[in-house]
Enzyme design. Sequence first.
Site, PDB file in Angstrom:
ATOM      1  N   SER A 134      22.065  32.628  58.559  1.00  0.00           N
ATOM      2  CA  SER A 134      21.435  33.386  59.839  1.00  0.00           C
ATOM      3  C   SER A 134      20.861  32.269  60.899  1.00  0.00           C
ATOM      4  CB  SER A 134      20.516  34.272  59.332  1.00  0.00           C
ATOM      5  OG  SER A 134      19.709  34.855  60.683  1.00  0.00           O
ATOM      6  N   TYR A 147      12.941  36.738  55.781  1.00  0.00           N
ATOM      7  CA  TYR A 147      14.323  36.649  55.741  1.00  0.00           C
ATOM      8  C   TYR A 147      14.847  35.353  56.097  1.00  0.00           C
ATOM      9  CZ  TYR A 147      19.052  37.642  57.788  1.00  0.00           C
ATOM     10  OH  TYR A 147      20.391  37.551  58.030  1.00  0.00           O
TER      11      TYR A 147
HETATM   12  N1  LIG Z   1      23.881  41.710  61.535  1.00  0.00           N
HETATM   13  C1  LIG Z   1      23.626  40.585  62.239  1.00  0.00           C
HETATM   14  O1  LIG Z   1      23.157  40.565  63.422  1.00  0.00           O
HETATM   15  C2  LIG Z   1      23.295  39.460  61.255  1.00  0.00           C
HETATM   16  C3  LIG Z   1      23.029  38.224  61.913  1.00  0.00           C
HETATM   17  C4  LIG Z   1      23.136  36.870  61.128  1.00  0.00           C
HETATM   18  C5  LIG Z   1      23.285  37.029  59.882  1.00  0.00           C
HETATM   19  N2  LIG Z   1      23.560  38.503  59.205  1.00  0.00           N
HETATM   20  C6  LIG Z   1      24.094  38.339  58.065  1.00  0.00           C
HETATM   21  O2  LIG Z   1      25.510  38.720  57.934  1.00  0.00           O
HETATM   22  C7  LIG Z   1      25.494  39.425  56.480  1.00  0.00           C
HETATM   23  C8  LIG Z   1      26.038  40.704  56.514  1.00  0.00           C
HETATM   24  O3  LIG Z   1      25.326  41.420  57.284  1.00  0.00           O
HETATM   25  P1  LIG Z   1      25.624  42.770  58.111  1.00  0.00           P
HETATM   26  O4  LIG Z   1      24.934  42.776  59.275  1.00  0.00           O
HETATM   27  O5  LIG Z   1      27.012  42.843  57.744  1.00  0.00           O
HETATM   28  O6  LIG Z   1      24.808  43.960  57.068  1.00  0.00           O
HETATM   29  P2  LIG Z   1      25.131  45.493  56.865  1.00  0.00           P
HETATM   30  O7  LIG Z   1      26.233  45.974  57.745  1.00  0.00           O
HETATM   31  O8  LIG Z   1      23.867  46.154  56.919  1.00  0.00           O
HETATM   32  O9  LIG Z   1      25.905  45.513  55.623  1.00  0.00           O
HETATM   33  C9  LIG Z   1      25.462  44.937  54.246  1.00  0.00           C
HETATM   34  C10 LIG Z   1      26.166  45.045  53.183  1.00  0.00           C
HETATM   35  O10 LIG Z   1      25.717  44.814  51.920  1.00  0.00           O
HETATM   36  C11 LIG Z   1      25.573  45.829  50.934  1.00  0.00           C
HETATM   37  N3  LIG Z   1      24.227  45.519  50.335  1.00  0.00           N
HETATM   38  C12 LIG Z   1      23.052  45.409  50.647  1.00  0.00           C
HETATM   39  N4  LIG Z   1      22.312  45.075  49.668  1.00  0.00           N
HETATM   40  C13 LIG Z   1      23.100  44.920  48.713  1.00  0.00           C
HETATM   41  C14 LIG Z   1      22.682  44.345  47.337  1.00  0.00           C
HETATM   42  N5  LIG Z   1      21.475  44.257  46.864  1.00  0.00           N
HETATM   43  N6  LIG Z   1      23.785  44.330  46.256  1.00  0.00           N
HETATM   44  C15 LIG Z   1      24.926  44.526  46.773  1.00  0.00           C
HETATM   45  N7  LIG Z   1      25.242  44.895  48.166  1.00  0.00           N
HETATM   46  C16 LIG Z   1      24.323  45.113  48.890  1.00  0.00           C
HETATM   47  C17 LIG Z   1      25.346  47.037  51.615  1.00  0.00           C
HETATM   48  O11 LIG Z   1      25.936  48.136  51.041  1.00  0.00           O
HETATM   49  P3  LIG Z   1      24.721  49.161  50.057  1.00  0.00           P
HETATM   50  O12 LIG Z   1      23.732  49.550  51.286  1.00  0.00           O
HETATM   51  O13 LIG Z   1      25.392  50.097  49.548  1.00  0.00           O
HETATM   52  O14 LIG Z   1      24.461  48.127  48.975  1.00  0.00           O
HETATM   53  C18 LIG Z   1      26.500  46.760  52.822  1.00  0.00           C
HETATM   54  O15 LIG Z   1      27.861  47.024  52.380  1.00  0.00           O
HETATM   55  C19 LIG Z   1      24.360  39.171  55.927  1.00  0.00           C
HETATM   56  O16 LIG Z   1      24.235  38.126  54.776  1.00  0.00           O
HETATM   57  C20 LIG Z   1      23.142  39.016  56.977  1.00  0.00           C
HETATM   58  O17 LIG Z   1      22.368  38.342  56.374  1.00  0.00           O
HETATM   59  C21 LIG Z   1      23.746  39.386  59.898  1.00  0.00           C
END
Ligand SMILES: NC(=O)c1ccc[n+]([C@@H]2O[C@H](COP(=O)([O-])OP(=O)(O)OC[C@H]3O[C@@H](n4cnc5c(N)ncnc54)[C@H](OP(=O)(O)O)[C@@H]3O)[C@@H](O)[C@H]2O)c1
Length: 233
Positions: A134, A147
């Site tokens: 991130s 985070y």
């Molecule tokens: N969205 C942004 O703006 C953004 C920006 C920078 C970086 N990121 C990074 O991008 C990645 C994806 O994020 P996203 O925004 O796509 O998140 P998201 O839509 O909230 O999806 C998160 C996924 O991870 C699963 N998950 C969460 N905790 C878990 C655990 N302890 N064990 C196994 N599965 C788990 C969730 O399912 P369950 O809840 O069923 O476990 C879900 O499938 C992350 O690494 C995040 O830090 C995101």
Amino acid sequence: MPVALITGASRGLGLATARALAGRGWSLVVDARHEAGLAEAVRGLPRVTPVAGDVTNAGHRSALAAAVGAAGRLDVLVNNASSLGPSPLPHLRGYDPGALRHVYETNVLGPLALIQLLAVPLAQANGTIFNVSSDAAVEAYEGWGGYGSSKAALDQLTAVLAAEEPGLRCYAFDPGDMRTQMHQLAYPGEDISDRPEPESVVPAILRLIDERPASGRYRAADLTVPSPAEVTS
Ligand SMILES: NC(=O)c1ccc[n+]([C@@H]2O[C@H](COP(=O)([O-])OP(=O)(O)OC[C@H]3O[C@@H](n4cnc5c(N)ncnc54)[C@H](OP(=O)(O)O)[C@@H]3O)[C@@H](O)[C@H]2O)c1
């Protein structure tokens, strides 16, 4: 056909990546904590093995490794599952230590444990590791200390791993802002509809897989090739 393990694939970036690789004919092992949501998300995708569980749980990580063993190889590991921590994001002065520990267990220790568990098949395939990072790992945003510092640790772990494992490609991958559940948690009550969909980031991941540049930290925004229309406008 190649095999990938993608954590956190029931929605957001993980699901978008799973759809793209499945569409290319890859076999996938995927996880998320909520079994029904995971099953629903990947229903209809071919050659996908869903294994519900939490990446912080050693027994679950062993189940993932067993599923990879059954698939016979591992070309790509995407450590994508992540915890934002408490929402609204707390200042460090009042950050609950137990909550911080959980963030680190999910974002740093779980991913490293999976890498350790899967080191042999990854090495055999000259494989690729994506540790999803991130901009909060490198910028000091108010409220993002828990985070962000976990993602900074993940970045450094990726960099050292790259030095130690020259046969692998080790990428700390910064996707940029995406319109997802995690992003909404970071901005509770705010309209995030101007953020790009996670699907817009997938071409950057595919480019790293296809071109295999040197290990390092990559931002999706720097890898996504603009369309000819965007270049001329
Ligand atoms: N969205 C942004 O703006 C953004 C920006 C920078 C970086 N990121 C990074 O991008 C990645 C994806 O994020 P996203 O925004 O796509 O998140 P998201 O839509 O909230 O999806 C998160 C996924 O991870 C699963 N998950 C969460 N905790 C878990 C655990 N302890 N064990 C196994 N599965 C788990 C969730 O399912 P369950 O809840 O069923 O476990 C879900 O499938 C992350 O690494 C995040 O830090 C995101």
